[in-house]
Scaffold this active site. Structure first.
Site, PDB file in Angstrom:
ATOM      1  N   LYS A 111       4.862 -12.365  37.117  1.00  0.00           N
ATOM      2  CA  LYS A 111       3.731 -12.440  38.037  1.00  0.00           C
ATOM      3  C   LYS A 111       4.218 -12.112  39.447  1.00  0.00           C
ATOM      4  O   LYS A 111       5.364 -12.363  39.811  1.00  0.00           O
ATOM      5  CB  LYS A 111       3.110 -13.848  38.015  1.00  0.00           C
ATOM      6  CG  LYS A 111       2.475 -14.214  36.676  1.00  0.00           C
ATOM      7  CD  LYS A 111       1.250 -13.380  36.393  1.00  0.00           C
ATOM      8  CE  LYS A 111       0.632 -13.703  35.046  1.00  0.00           C
ATOM      9  NZ  LYS A 111       1.436 -13.220  33.904  1.00  0.00           N
ATOM     10  N   ASP A 112       3.318 -11.582  40.245  1.00  0.00           N
ATOM     11  CA  ASP A 112       3.618 -11.121  41.589  1.00  0.00           C
ATOM     12  C   ASP A 112       4.138 -12.248  42.477  1.00  0.00           C
ATOM     13  O   ASP A 112       3.597 -13.351  42.484  1.00  0.00           O
ATOM     14  CB  ASP A 112       2.329 -10.542  42.184  1.00  0.00           C
ATOM     15  CG  ASP A 112       2.578  -9.702  43.414  1.00  0.00           C
ATOM     16  OD1 ASP A 112       3.641  -9.859  44.033  1.00  0.00           O
ATOM     17  OD2 ASP A 112       1.712  -8.895  43.742  1.00  0.00           O
TER      18      ASP A 112
END
Length: 342
Positions: A76-77
Site C-alpha cells: 500500500k502507498d
C-alpha cells in the site's frame, strides 16, 4: 504513462493529487473468514505516511520473529491513509497485545487469530477515496464519469517502472546479459519488463480498436482466474462476455506462442529480445484483463476547485489508471516512486 493512449481522449482538466495523506485513502477488501484460533495473528492496521515493508519489519521486531515471517496481502502507498491486513506467527499459548505498536502513523484496529498466514494477493481488491485539489475544469471531470464507469484501460501505473523508468533500464541490461544477484530486485525488474510490454499492447489496441470491439479470434481470460483460452467469436462467447464470465485480455509475455493471437505476435516483434530474455528465465505466457471497471464510482463536488472520488478496484489494478481518464493529475507528494504498489 504519458505516451499511452487514452480511451476517452486526453482530459481537459488538471488538478493536484495527494496534497496530503488524507487525500488518498485506501481500504483493503479482504474476503476471509478468520478461524479465531491458530498459530497466526492477523492484524488490521491503519497506517499514515509509512510503507508496508517498513511496518512489516516493525511488527516482526515487536513479535520477536524474522521479517520474512510477517506477511501481507498487498503493498500500500506510503503517501496516504491506508487500511490493510498483516499476519504474524504467534504460539497459541502466547498473547501479544499489538495495540502497543500504536503511534501517530500506525493504529491496530483489529487483532484476530487464524490457522494460516496471509498470502500475497489474497485480498479481493481495494476501496479508494481520493480528493483532487486545484481542479481547473471540474465540469469536464463530471462529464467523463459515466464513460469511465464503463471501464478504462487496465494499464500498470508508473510506480511499477521505478523512478524515471529505472526498472526498465535495468531490464534492458538484464536482457543484454548483465546478472542481477538480488532475487527480489530481479523479480521487480522482470515484472516491470512484462508490465511495459503489456501497456504497449493495450495502448495500441486502444487506438486501433478500442476496448469494446472484439476480433474474430481472441484469447479470453476467465473472470476471477488466471486461466485463459483462445476461441473464435460466436454467440456463446458474446453471451459470456456480456455476463462477465470471460474477459478480453492482453498478454503478459513469456515463452512460446501459446495464448498469443497472430495480431499480437506481429505487434510484439519489436520486443523480440525482451521476449527471448523472459523465455530464458522460464516465464510462461499469461494474460491480464484489457479493461478494469471502477465499481461504485461516484464523485462529489466539495467546491469549484475540489472533487472527491470514491470507487473500488480488483486487486492488481491501479487507481491512477482510472484518474488519468478523468483528469490530468499531478502527484504533489514528495515520494519515491517505488514505495507503493497494488
Amino acid at each position: 504513462m504519458a505516451s499511452l493512449n487514452y480511451l476517452y481522449g486526453k482530459p481537459l482538466s488538471q488538478g493536484n493529487f495527494k496534497h496530503n495523506p488524507e487525500d488518498f485513502v485506501v481500504e483493503e477488501i479482504l474476503d476471509i473468514e478468520f478461524t479465531g484460533e491458530g498459530e497466526h495473528v492477523c492484524l488490521q492496521i491503519i497506517k499514515r505516511g509509512e510503507n508496508t515493508a517498513y511496518l512489516a519489519k516493525q511488527i516482526a521486531k515487536f513479535a520477536g520473529v524474522a521479517p520474512r515471517d510477517v506477511s501481507y496481502a498487498g503493498l500500500k502507498d506510503r503517501h496516504g491513509v491506508c487500511t490493510q491486513w498483516f499476519s504474524v506467527p504467534v504460539p497459541i499459548k502466547k498473547h501479544i497485545d499489538f495495540s502497543q505498536l500504536n503511534s501517530d502513523s500506525l493504529v491496530v484496529i483489529n487483532q484476530i487469530r487464524h490457522n494460516r498466514k496471509l498470502k500475497t494477493g489474497c485480498h479481493r481488491g481495494n476501496r479508494f477515496e481520493i480528493t483532487l485539489r486545484n481542479v481547473t475544469n471540474h465540469l469536464d471531470v463530471l462529464a467523463r464519469i459515466n464513460a469511465v464507469r464503463q471501464g478504462v484501460p487496465n494499464y500498470f501505473a508508473e510506480q511499477r517502472f521505478g523512478h524515471d523508468g529505472h526498472n526498465l533500464t535495468m531490464a534492458e541490461r538484464l536482457f543484454s546479459g548483465e546478472h542481477i544477484r538480488d532475487k527480489k530486485l530481479r523479480g521487480i525488474v522482470i515484472s516491470a519488463a512484462r508490465s511495459h510490454i503489456f501497456n504497449q499492447i493495450v495502448s495500441r489496441r486502444v487506438i486501433e480498436h478500442g476496448l469494446a470491439k472484439t476480433w474474430h479470434r481472441e484469447v479470453f481470460l476467465l473472470s476471477g482466474s488466471n486461466a485463459f483460452f483462445e476461441d473464435d467469436l460466436n454467440d456463446d462467447i458474446v453471451e459470456r462476455l456480456n455476463q462477465g464470465d470471460i474477459l478480453l485480455s492482453a498478454p503478459l509475455v513469456g515463452k512460446g506462442k501459446k495464448g498469443l493471437t497472430e495480431t499480437e505476435l506481429s505487434w510484439l516483434e519489436e520486443y523480440t529480445s525482451w521476449r527471448e530474455g523472459l523465455a530464458e528465465l522460464g516465464l510462461k505466457n499469461e494474460r491480464r484483463s484489457l479493461r478494469v471497471i471502477p465499481n461504485s464510482l461516484s464523485v462529489k463536488t466539495i467546491d469549484d476547485a475540489t472533487l472527491k472520488l470514491n470507487f473500488e478496484l480488483p486487486k492488481g489494478c491501479y487507481a491512477t489508471s482510472v484518474l488519468r481518464e478523468l483528469i490530468e493529475h499531478k502527484d504533489v507528494s514528495l515520494r519515491d516512486k517505488q514505495d507503493f504498489g497494488e
